[in-house]
Design an enzyme around this catalytic site. Structure first.
Site, PDB file in Angstrom:
ATOM      1  N   GLY A 109       0.818  -1.206   0.000  1.00 20.80           N
ATOM      2  CA  GLY A 109       0.000   0.000   0.000  1.00 20.80           C
ATOM      3  C   GLY A 109       0.850   1.252   0.000  1.00 20.80           C
ATOM      4  O   GLY A 109       2.079   1.193   0.121  1.00 20.80           O
ATOM      5  N   GLN A 110       0.182   2.425  -0.104  1.00 17.48           N
ATOM      6  CA  GLN A 110       0.967   3.644  -0.237  1.00 17.48           C
ATOM      7  C   GLN A 110       1.797   3.957   1.008  1.00 17.48           C
ATOM      8  O   GLN A 110       2.940   4.412   0.894  1.00 17.48           O
ATOM      9  CB  GLN A 110       0.096   4.838  -0.629  1.00 17.48           C
ATOM     10  CG  GLN A 110      -0.850   5.392   0.388  1.00 17.48           C
ATOM     11  CD  GLN A 110      -1.450   6.725  -0.056  1.00 17.48           C
ATOM     12  OE1 GLN A 110      -0.934   7.419  -0.936  1.00 17.48           O
ATOM     13  NE2 GLN A 110      -2.565   7.077   0.538  1.00 17.48           N
ATOM     14  N   ASP A 152      -9.419   8.888  10.866  1.00 19.43           N
ATOM     15  CA  ASP A 152     -10.347   9.903  11.379  1.00 19.43           C
ATOM     16  C   ASP A 152     -11.800   9.432  11.299  1.00 19.43           C
ATOM     17  O   ASP A 152     -12.675   9.976  11.973  1.00 19.43           O
ATOM     18  CB  ASP A 152     -10.192  11.216  10.611  1.00 19.43           C
ATOM     19  CG  ASP A 152     -10.389  11.061   9.106  1.00 19.43           C
ATOM     20  OD1 ASP A 152      -9.993  10.014   8.548  1.00 19.43           O
ATOM     21  OD2 ASP A 152     -10.929  11.982   8.470  1.00 19.43           O
ATOM     22  N   TYR A 202     -16.655   1.202   7.273  1.00 21.39           N
ATOM     23  CA  TYR A 202     -15.195   1.369   7.350  1.00 21.39           C
ATOM     24  C   TYR A 202     -14.803   1.900   8.722  1.00 21.39           C
ATOM     25  O   TYR A 202     -13.930   1.351   9.407  1.00 21.39           O
ATOM     26  CB  TYR A 202     -14.713   2.315   6.246  1.00 21.39           C
ATOM     27  CG  TYR A 202     -13.262   2.696   6.368  1.00 21.39           C
ATOM     28  CD1 TYR A 202     -12.262   1.742   6.188  1.00 21.39           C
ATOM     29  CD2 TYR A 202     -12.879   4.007   6.666  1.00 21.39           C
ATOM     30  CE1 TYR A 202     -10.920   2.089   6.311  1.00 21.39           C
ATOM     31  CE2 TYR A 202     -11.551   4.355   6.776  1.00 21.39           C
ATOM     32  CZ  TYR A 202     -10.572   3.396   6.603  1.00 21.39           C
ATOM     33  OH  TYR A 202      -9.250   3.741   6.729  1.00 21.39           O
TER      34      TYR A 202
END
Length: 296
Positions: A10-11, A114, A137
């Site tokens: 992933g990033q 967040d 999520y």
């Protein structure tokens, strides 16, 4: 020192692995102990964190001093229709990492979001504020946090937001590409948060792991804006000839509810290891100057 990184394709995971390998970070020097660390960086094909036996076996063999869990099911809209899979990765996966870290005495860094907050209000959320996620999520990431606290004493939960970096897709790259192709963009202006450069997040993760300052941290770019404000500055810094117009969230309905206000206050960083996160405008300018805008 041995460091295990999950979610390494992933990033965040890819850039974190690169940072440790090169010893380079925009914000400052990486310690000698981290630069000389033995690193095992695994994507989901190398380790499925939802399978506890596989996680336990890996920890027992590698015996990491530090485990950094950047694995997540991050497709916010897809989570709404794939609840079991979202829970399996974001909650059960976090649980498995926590159980394994506790057994081997490893420090665990768990990256969160967040979206664990309600998205209501107008004052940045602090670490002690009650969570109240509204999307699948957010709910699964919130449960993942709870499992980490329950099963691993030596943990750092690091919440971040609006993340962008060199690898993978993100909002900055999307706006640059769309701006060049379409020339006119519409972006919501009634959702506010903190854009965060991956470099800044990595720097603070690497600062935290060498301490005993366990707990929950907010780690986002300093200052807040709307997605519209963010997009306007991306276009400006990238030198793209494109217009950006504001629209409301109601004009772009999505399966998952987005928080209208999810700004975070990096309070725990400030009072422990220090908050060196850049203001979001400065971090964005630096990022765009480091990429090849013409080839996005």
């Amino acid at each position: 020192m041995k460091i295990l990184i999950t979610g390494a394709t992933g990033q965040l995971g890819r850039q974190l692995s690169r940072c440790i390998e090169t010893g380079e970070n925009e914000l400052g020097e990486i310690s000698k102990s981290i630069k000389s660390a033995e690193v095992m960086a695994l994507g989901s094909s190398g380790l499925d964190i939802s399978k506890i036996d596989d996680v336990l076996e890996l920890f027992e063999k590698f015996k990491p001093d530090i485990a950094i869990n950047s694995s997540a099911y991050t497709n916010v809209d897809a989570c709404e229709s794939n609840i079991d899979q979202a829970f399996l990765v974001n909650a059960i996966g976090a649980r498995n990492m926590a159980i394994a870290a506790e057994r081997t005495g490893s420090k665990l860094i768990h990256v969160s979001t967040d979206y664990v907050f309600s998205g209501e209000g107008n004052v940045p959320f602090r670490e002690y504020d009650l969570t109240d996620p509204k999307s699948i999520y957010g709910k699964t990431k919130n449960q993942g946090e709870e499992f980490v606290r329950q099963f691993c004493k030596k943990h750092f939960i690091v919440r971040t937001s609006w993340l962008y970096g060199l690898y993978g897709g993100n909002f900055v790259k999307t706006i640059i590409k769309a701006g060049k192709e379409r020339g006119a963009l519409k972006v919501v202006d009634d959702q506010r948060g903190n854009p965060t450069n991956v470099e800044d997040l990595i720097y603070h993760i690497l600062k935290l792991i060498e301490t005993e300052e366990y707990g929950t941290y907010h780690c986002t770019g300093n200052g807040e804006c709307s997605w519209y404000d963010f997009a306007k500055l991306i276009v400006e810094f990238a030198g793209i000839n494109a217009t950006v117009d504001p629209v409301t969230t109601d004009e772009f309905p999505r399966p998952a509810k987005r928080p209208s206000y999810s700004s975070l206050d990096n309070m725990c960083l400030r009072i422990t290891v220090g908050d060196e996160m850049r203001v979001w405008q400065e971090a964005l300018r630096s990022f765009i100057s480091s990429i090849d805008v013409a080839n996005i």
